[in-house]
Motif scaffolding. Structure first.
Motif, PDB file in Angstrom:
ATOM      1  N   ALA A 108     116.710  86.707 -45.455  1.00  0.00           N
ATOM      2  CA  ALA A 108     117.972  85.981 -45.651  1.00  0.00           C
ATOM      3  C   ALA A 108     119.150  86.920 -45.954  1.00  0.00           C
ATOM      4  CB  ALA A 108     117.821  84.909 -46.723  1.00  0.00           C
ATOM      5  N   PRO A 109     119.041  87.845 -46.932  1.00  0.00           N
ATOM      6  CA  PRO A 109     120.191  88.712 -47.221  1.00  0.00           C
ATOM      7  C   PRO A 109     120.178  90.048 -46.477  1.00  0.00           C
ATOM      8  CG  PRO A 109     118.620  88.958 -48.989  1.00  0.00           C
ATOM      9  CD  PRO A 109     118.037  87.939 -48.015  1.00  0.00           C
ATOM     10  N   VAL A 110     119.459  90.128 -45.355  1.00  0.00           N
ATOM     11  CA  VAL A 110     119.364  91.390 -44.627  1.00  0.00           C
ATOM     12  C   VAL A 110     120.739  91.932 -44.246  1.00  0.00           C
ATOM     13  CG1 VAL A 110     119.086  90.423 -42.294  1.00  0.00           C
ATOM     14  CG2 VAL A 110     118.002  92.616 -42.875  1.00  0.00           C
ATOM     15  N   GLY A 111     121.732  91.070 -44.134  1.00  0.00           N
ATOM     16  CA  GLY A 111     123.093  91.505 -43.811  1.00  0.00           C
ATOM     17  C   GLY A 111     123.727  92.363 -44.889  1.00  0.00           C
ATOM     18  N   LEU A 112     123.104  92.423 -46.068  1.00  0.00           N
ATOM     19  CA  LEU A 112     123.630  93.260 -47.157  1.00  0.00           C
ATOM     20  C   LEU A 112     123.065  94.674 -47.139  1.00  0.00           C
ATOM     21  CD1 LEU A 112     123.547  90.657 -50.106  1.00  0.00           C
ATOM     22  CD2 LEU A 112     125.442  91.218 -48.555  1.00  0.00           C
ATOM     23  N   VAL A 113     122.120  94.939 -46.254  1.00  0.00           N
ATOM     24  CA  VAL A 113     121.558  96.292 -46.136  1.00  0.00           C
ATOM     25  C   VAL A 113     122.645  97.201 -45.581  1.00  0.00           C
ATOM     26  CG1 VAL A 113     119.840  97.717 -44.935  1.00  0.00           C
ATOM     27  CG2 VAL A 113     119.198  95.458 -45.826  1.00  0.00           C
ATOM     28  N   PRO A 114     122.864  98.352 -46.210  1.00  0.00           N
ATOM     29  CA  PRO A 114     123.921  99.259 -45.742  1.00  0.00           C
ATOM     30  C   PRO A 114     123.698  99.712 -44.293  1.00  0.00           C
ATOM     31  CG  PRO A 114     123.033  99.995 -47.848  1.00  0.00           C
ATOM     32  CD  PRO A 114     122.157  98.884 -47.371  1.00  0.00           C
ATOM     33  N   GLU A 115     124.806  99.874 -43.591  1.00  0.00           N
ATOM     34  CA  GLU A 115     124.744 100.353 -42.213  1.00  0.00           C
ATOM     35  C   GLU A 115     124.043 101.705 -42.184  1.00  0.00           C
ATOM     36  OE1 GLU A 115     127.871 101.574 -38.753  1.00  0.00           O
ATOM     37  OE2 GLU A 115     128.406  99.894 -40.056  1.00  0.00           O
ATOM     38  N   GLY A 116     123.151 101.868 -41.240  1.00  0.00           N
ATOM     39  CA  GLY A 116     122.425 103.127 -41.094  1.00  0.00           C
ATOM     40  C   GLY A 116     121.110 103.170 -41.852  1.00  0.00           C
ATOM     41  N   ALA A 117     120.896 102.245 -42.787  1.00  0.00           N
ATOM     42  CA  ALA A 117     119.632 102.205 -43.520  1.00  0.00           C
ATOM     43  C   ALA A 117     118.633 101.342 -42.754  1.00  0.00           C
ATOM     44  CB  ALA A 117     119.837 101.646 -44.925  1.00  0.00           C
ATOM     45  N   GLU A 118     117.372 101.681 -42.879  1.00  0.00           N
ATOM     46  CA  GLU A 118     116.312 100.912 -42.238  1.00  0.00           C
ATOM     47  C   GLU A 118     115.893  99.763 -43.158  1.00  0.00           C
ATOM     48  OE1 GLU A 118     111.575 101.315 -41.208  1.00  0.00           O
ATOM     49  OE2 GLU A 118     112.739 103.154 -41.486  1.00  0.00           O
ATOM     50  N   ALA A 119     115.987  98.534 -42.668  1.00  0.00           N
ATOM     51  CA  ALA A 119     115.564  97.357 -43.438  1.00  0.00           C
ATOM     52  C   ALA A 119     114.067  97.154 -43.263  1.00  0.00           C
ATOM     53  CB  ALA A 119     116.311  96.123 -42.969  1.00  0.00           C
ATOM     54  N   ARG A 120     113.363  96.966 -44.370  1.00  0.00           N
ATOM     55  CA  ARG A 120     111.936  96.641 -44.350  1.00  0.00           C
ATOM     56  C   ARG A 120     111.785  95.261 -44.969  1.00  0.00           C
ATOM     57  NH1 ARG A 120     109.254 102.452 -45.798  1.00  0.00           N
ATOM     58  NH2 ARG A 120     110.141 103.537 -44.009  1.00  0.00           N
ATOM     59  N   LEU A 121     111.382  94.296 -44.150  1.00  0.00           N
ATOM     60  CA  LEU A 121     111.351  92.905 -44.579  1.00  0.00           C
ATOM     61  C   LEU A 121     110.154  92.593 -45.480  1.00  0.00           C
ATOM     62  CD1 LEU A 121     112.419  91.125 -41.276  1.00  0.00           C
ATOM     63  CD2 LEU A 121     113.849  91.898 -43.183  1.00  0.00           C
ATOM     64  N   VAL A 122     110.452  91.826 -46.534  1.00  0.00           N
ATOM     65  CA  VAL A 122     109.438  91.356 -47.481  1.00  0.00           C
ATOM     66  C   VAL A 122     109.632  89.856 -47.672  1.00  0.00           C
ATOM     67  CG1 VAL A 122     109.245  93.595 -48.647  1.00  0.00           C
ATOM     68  CG2 VAL A 122     110.902  91.925 -49.474  1.00  0.00           C
ATOM     69  N   LEU A 123     108.757  89.226 -48.445  1.00  0.00           N
ATOM     70  CA  LEU A 123     108.767  87.772 -48.567  1.00  0.00           C
ATOM     71  C   LEU A 123     109.751  87.203 -49.580  1.00  0.00           C
ATOM     72  CD1 LEU A 123     104.947  87.040 -48.191  1.00  0.00           C
ATOM     73  CD2 LEU A 123     106.769  86.712 -46.500  1.00  0.00           C
ATOM     74  N   SER A 124     110.320  88.040 -50.463  1.00  0.00           N
ATOM     75  CA  SER A 124     111.289  87.516 -51.441  1.00  0.00           C
ATOM     76  C   SER A 124     112.160  88.648 -51.969  1.00  0.00           C
ATOM     77  CB  SER A 124     110.572  86.835 -52.613  1.00  0.00           C
ATOM     78  OG  SER A 124     109.939  87.799 -53.442  1.00  0.00           O
ATOM     79  N   ASN A 125     113.276  88.269 -52.595  1.00  0.00           N
ATOM     80  CA  ASN A 125     114.151  89.256 -53.239  1.00  0.00           C
ATOM     81  C   ASN A 125     113.420  89.958 -54.377  1.00  0.00           C
ATOM     82  OD1 ASN A 125     116.404  88.600 -51.620  1.00  0.00           O
ATOM     83  ND2 ASN A 125     116.895  86.876 -52.948  1.00  0.00           N
ATOM     84  N   ALA A 126     112.613  89.200 -55.119  1.00  0.00           N
ATOM     85  CA  ALA A 126     111.854  89.796 -56.225  1.00  0.00           C
ATOM     86  C   ALA A 126     110.840  90.801 -55.687  1.00  0.00           C
ATOM     87  CB  ALA A 126     111.178  88.701 -57.041  1.00  0.00           C
ATOM     88  N   GLN A 127     110.183  90.478 -54.570  1.00  0.00           N
ATOM     89  CA  GLN A 127     109.218  91.412 -53.978  1.00  0.00           C
ATOM     90  C   GLN A 127     109.919  92.676 -53.498  1.00  0.00           C
ATOM     91  OE1 GLN A 127     105.750  90.867 -53.952  1.00  0.00           O
ATOM     92  NE2 GLN A 127     105.866  93.071 -53.573  1.00  0.00           N
ATOM     93  N   ALA A 128     111.157  92.557 -53.033  1.00  0.00           N
ATOM     94  CA  ALA A 128     111.914  93.735 -52.615  1.00  0.00           C
ATOM     95  C   ALA A 128     112.077  94.704 -53.781  1.00  0.00           C
ATOM     96  CB  ALA A 128     113.282  93.311 -52.077  1.00  0.00           C
ATOM     97  N   ALA A 129     112.372  94.178 -54.968  1.00  0.00           N
ATOM     98  CA  ALA A 129     112.519  95.033 -56.155  1.00  0.00           C
ATOM     99  C   ALA A 129     111.188  95.675 -56.535  1.00  0.00           C
ATOM    100  CB  ALA A 129     113.074  94.218 -57.317  1.00  0.00           C
ATOM    101  N   ILE A 130     110.117  94.911 -56.446  1.00  0.00           N
ATOM    102  CA  ILE A 130     108.782  95.442 -56.769  1.00  0.00           C
ATOM    103  C   ILE A 130     108.434  96.590 -55.825  1.00  0.00           C
ATOM    104  CG2 ILE A 130     106.312  94.888 -56.713  1.00  0.00           C
ATOM    105  CD1 ILE A 130     107.150  92.031 -57.696  1.00  0.00           C
ATOM    106  N   ASP A 131     108.675  96.395 -54.530  1.00  0.00           N
ATOM    107  CA  ASP A 131     108.357  97.439 -53.553  1.00  0.00           C
ATOM    108  C   ASP A 131     109.195  98.691 -53.772  1.00  0.00           C
ATOM    109  OD1 ASP A 131     106.579  95.624 -52.529  1.00  0.00           O
ATOM    110  OD2 ASP A 131     107.496  95.513 -50.538  1.00  0.00           O
ATOM    111  N   CYS A 132     110.473  98.501 -54.092  1.00  0.00           N
ATOM    112  CA  CYS A 132     111.352  99.645 -54.344  1.00  0.00           C
ATOM    113  C   CYS A 132     110.895 100.403 -55.591  1.00  0.00           C
ATOM    114  CB  CYS A 132     112.791  99.167 -54.496  1.00  0.00           C
ATOM    115  SG  CYS A 132     113.979 100.490 -54.783  1.00  0.00           S
TER     116      CYS A 132
END
Length: 187
Positions: A108-132
């Protein structure tokens, strides 16, 4: 306010998602002593939910496949409420790099990924923080709540986003002649 007999809300986890916050808010505003259960995805939540009418799925209007989930389950998924509530502040966060090259994000918020960065999709915003935080990516698009919970540094704060959240009661409908019959409060 009518809760349609709903006492259990199922939504996207893990802890720290905007959907979890919306589910608790919906119960609180109605004075319902209910429970919120978190799932890996809304699809897996729906698979686990009984269709007794006491359970509902909490979604948001920007959930990537909400239309597929809704229309693929008309026989048991009934939208009974919607409301606008601001999300937690959405942020770009990281554990180190000021300009992350890889960023975990929900679709859903993939449009907030900075230009030039590679987006890696996960199942939730919370999971994104856990993975990072686990070092799987250099950055993440997440909520400020999840970033703080996992010790990440906020690199950019996009602020809260006014969001439409939806409540979908899970109950079976009567079918006759392969047509859906109207049940409950439907006109």
């Amino acid at each position: 306010m009518n809760s349609n007999g709903i006492r259990y809300l199922h939504t996207l986890g893990p802890h720290g998602t905007n959907l979890e916050s919306a589910a608790h808010d919906w119960l609180h505003r109605r004075g319902i002593d209910g429970e919120v259960e978190l799932h890996a995805s809304l699809e897996t939540a729906l698979e686990a939910v009984p269709d007794d009418g006491e359970h509902a799925l909490v979604a948001c209007a920007v959930y990537p496949a909400l239309h597929t989930l809704t229309f693929g389950n008309l026989h048991r998924l009934h939208m009974v409420d919607s409301f606008v509530m601001p999300t937690h502040n959405m942020v770009l966060a990281g554990a180190g790099a000021a300009a992350p090259r890889t960023v975990s994000t929900h679709p859903a918020p993939v449009g907030l990924v900075p230009e030039g960065a590679e987006a890696r999709l996960v199942l939730s915003n919370a999971q994104a923080a856990i993975d990072c935080a686990a070092g799987l990516t250099e950055g993440c698009v997440t909520t400020v709540v999840a970033a703080e919970r996992h010790g990440l540094r906020v690199l950019r704060d996009f602020g809260p986003v006014p969001m439409v959240f939806t409540i979908h009661q899970v109950r079976a409908v009567n079918c006759a002649d392969d047509r859906l019959e109207r049940v409950g409060a439907l006109p």
